[in-house]
Design a protein around this motif. Sequence first.
Motif, PDB file in Angstrom:
ATOM      1  N   ARG A 212       0.819  -1.214   0.000  1.00 36.94           N
ATOM      2  CA  ARG A 212       0.000   0.000   0.000  1.00 36.94           C
ATOM      3  C   ARG A 212       0.854   1.266   0.000  1.00 36.94           C
ATOM      4  NH1 ARG A 212      -4.129  -2.622   4.186  1.00 36.94           N
ATOM      5  NH2 ARG A 212      -2.239  -2.714   5.396  1.00 36.94           N
ATOM      6  N   HIS A 213       2.169   1.100  -0.032  1.00 38.22           N
ATOM      7  CA  HIS A 213       3.094   2.228  -0.013  1.00 38.22           C
ATOM      8  C   HIS A 213       4.130   2.059  -1.120  1.00 38.22           C
ATOM      9  CE1 HIS A 213       1.586   1.876   4.120  1.00 38.22           C
ATOM     10  NE2 HIS A 213       1.669   3.196   4.128  1.00 38.22           N
ATOM     11  N   ILE A 214       4.752   3.151  -1.493  1.00 38.75           N
ATOM     12  CA  ILE A 214       5.922   3.121  -2.375  1.00 38.75           C
ATOM     13  C   ILE A 214       7.117   3.483  -1.486  1.00 38.75           C
ATOM     14  CG2 ILE A 214       5.575   5.519  -3.173  1.00 38.75           C
ATOM     15  CD1 ILE A 214       6.842   2.741  -5.424  1.00 38.75           C
ATOM     16  N   TYR A 215       8.201   2.743  -1.636  1.00 36.14           N
ATOM     17  CA  TYR A 215       9.352   2.871  -0.746  1.00 36.14           C
ATOM     18  C   TYR A 215      10.505   3.577  -1.440  1.00 36.14           C
ATOM     19  CZ  TYR A 215       6.821  -0.169   2.358  1.00 36.14           C
ATOM     20  OH  TYR A 215       5.875  -0.675   3.203  1.00 36.14           O
ATOM     21  N   PHE A 216      11.280   4.317  -0.646  1.00 35.53           N
ATOM     22  CA  PHE A 216      12.442   5.027  -1.179  1.00 35.53           C
ATOM     23  C   PHE A 216      13.408   5.311  -0.043  1.00 35.53           C
ATOM     24  CE2 PHE A 216       9.227   8.043  -0.015  1.00 35.53           C
ATOM     25  CZ  PHE A 216       9.873   9.176   0.462  1.00 35.53           C
ATOM     26  N   THR A 217      14.576   5.796  -0.376  1.00 38.99           N
ATOM     27  CA  THR A 217      15.615   6.039   0.614  1.00 38.99           C
ATOM     28  C   THR A 217      16.414   7.272   0.225  1.00 38.99           C
ATOM     29  OG1 THR A 217      17.600   5.114   1.674  1.00 38.99           O
ATOM     30  CG2 THR A 217      17.181   4.436  -0.587  1.00 38.99           C
ATOM     31  N   ALA A 218      17.068   7.853   1.196  1.00 42.21           N
ATOM     32  CA  ALA A 218      17.977   8.956   0.923  1.00 42.21           C
ATOM     33  C   ALA A 218      19.406   8.455   0.715  1.00 42.21           C
ATOM     34  CB  ALA A 218      17.923   9.983   2.062  1.00 42.21           C
ATOM     35  N   LEU A 219      19.597   7.134   0.743  1.00 43.84           N
ATOM     36  CA  LEU A 219      20.920   6.546   0.517  1.00 43.84           C
ATOM     37  C   LEU A 219      20.970   5.864  -0.846  1.00 43.84           C
ATOM     38  CD1 LEU A 219      21.602   4.995   4.041  1.00 43.84           C
ATOM     39  CD2 LEU A 219      22.257   7.250   3.160  1.00 43.84           C
ATOM     40  N   ARG A 220      21.797   6.361  -1.702  1.00 36.49           N
ATOM     41  CA  ARG A 220      21.943   5.836  -3.068  1.00 36.49           C
ATOM     42  C   ARG A 220      22.203   4.328  -3.062  1.00 36.49           C
ATOM     43  NH1 ARG A 220      24.255   9.545  -7.164  1.00 36.49           N
ATOM     44  NH2 ARG A 220      24.195  10.864  -5.346  1.00 36.49           N
ATOM     45  N   GLU A 221      23.110   3.870  -2.180  1.00 36.23           N
ATOM     46  CA  GLU A 221      23.440   2.443  -2.151  1.00 36.23           C
ATOM     47  C   GLU A 221      22.275   1.603  -1.630  1.00 36.23           C
ATOM     48  OE1 GLU A 221      25.739   4.833  -1.655  1.00 36.23           O
ATOM     49  OE2 GLU A 221      26.820   4.276  -3.462  1.00 36.23           O
ATOM     50  N   GLY A 222      21.453   2.164  -0.761  1.00 40.83           N
ATOM     51  CA  GLY A 222      20.258   1.451  -0.306  1.00 40.83           C
ATOM     52  C   GLY A 222      19.299   1.203  -1.454  1.00 40.83           C
ATOM     53  N   ALA A 223      19.141   2.206  -2.304  1.00 43.28           N
ATOM     54  CA  ALA A 223      18.296   2.033  -3.495  1.00 43.28           C
ATOM     55  C   ALA A 223      18.937   1.022  -4.444  1.00 43.28           C
ATOM     56  CB  ALA A 223      18.095   3.371  -4.199  1.00 43.28           C
ATOM     57  N   GLY A 224      20.261   1.039  -4.536  1.00 47.62           N
ATOM     58  CA  GLY A 224      20.953   0.062  -5.381  1.00 47.62           C
ATOM     59  C   GLY A 224      20.734  -1.359  -4.903  1.00 47.62           C
ATOM     60  N   LEU A 225      20.775  -1.560  -3.591  1.00 52.47           N
ATOM     61  CA  LEU A 225      20.521  -2.878  -3.029  1.00 52.47           C
ATOM     62  C   LEU A 225      19.104  -3.327  -3.387  1.00 52.47           C
ATOM     63  CD1 LEU A 225      21.162  -5.321  -1.234  1.00 52.47           C
ATOM     64  CD2 LEU A 225      20.442  -3.931   0.728  1.00 52.47           C
ATOM     65  N   ALA A 226      18.130  -2.447  -3.215  1.00 49.69           N
ATOM     66  CA  ALA A 226      16.746  -2.787  -3.562  1.00 49.69           C
ATOM     67  C   ALA A 226      16.625  -3.134  -5.045  1.00 49.69           C
ATOM     68  CB  ALA A 226      15.815  -1.630  -3.207  1.00 49.69           C
ATOM     69  N   ALA A 227      17.320  -2.393  -5.890  1.00 52.67           N
ATOM     70  CA  ALA A 227      17.269  -2.660  -7.328  1.00 52.67           C
ATOM     71  C   ALA A 227      17.857  -4.029  -7.651  1.00 52.67           C
ATOM     72  CB  ALA A 227      18.032  -1.572  -8.087  1.00 52.67           C
ATOM     73  N   GLU A 228      18.972  -4.355  -7.013  1.00 57.29           N
ATOM     74  CA  GLU A 228      19.612  -5.637  -7.301  1.00 57.29           C
ATOM     75  C   GLU A 228      18.801  -6.818  -6.776  1.00 57.29           C
ATOM     76  OE1 GLU A 228      23.761  -5.822  -8.227  1.00 57.29           O
ATOM     77  OE2 GLU A 228      24.086  -4.353  -6.631  1.00 57.29           O
ATOM     78  N   LEU A 229      18.051  -6.605  -5.704  1.00 60.83           N
ATOM     79  CA  LEU A 229      17.248  -7.681  -5.132  1.00 60.83           C
ATOM     80  C   LEU A 229      15.859  -7.799  -5.774  1.00 60.83           C
ATOM     81  CD1 LEU A 229      18.123  -7.264  -1.369  1.00 60.83           C
ATOM     82  CD2 LEU A 229      18.908  -9.061  -2.922  1.00 60.83           C
ATOM     83  N   ALA A 230      15.470  -6.818  -6.554  1.00 58.57           N
ATOM     84  CA  ALA A 230      14.152  -6.858  -7.193  1.00 58.57           C
ATOM     85  C   ALA A 230      14.071  -8.062  -8.138  1.00 58.57           C
ATOM     86  CB  ALA A 230      13.901  -5.570  -7.971  1.00 58.57           C
TER      87      ALA A 230
END
Length: 134
Positions: free
Chosen positions: A39-57
Amino acid sequence: MTAAPDAGPFFHGTKADLQPGALLTAGFRSNYRPEVVMRHIYFTALREGAGLAAELAPGDAPPRVYLVEPIGVFEDDPNVTDKKFPGNPTRSYRSTEPLRIVREVDDWARLSAEALQQWRDRLAQMDPNAEIIN
């Protein structure tokens, strides 16, 4: 929901090929628990955190990190801040309102194959009955 005290910039990681101006919205399956529609869209202020999410998608497309702009109010991600990292040092957030894609970000650190496998193994060991605060 109250606005989180972080001015960004903010990032979102995915395998989707998106264009500037596109809106990311809630209502898709969780990357970590596909039986759950978020029910939410997730994001982060840490570039590498977003990279981790992208790689695990899920999927075979290349991982991508986008600079995003929250359209409305957002809050700390309680799945991270309440359960694992009080005080939100991961600078992880969520919103029920869309995120606007500003541009793709190319200068983020990719994980080694070994580190990526370690993360996948950790996710596979998650308790399937553990609650996701949705």
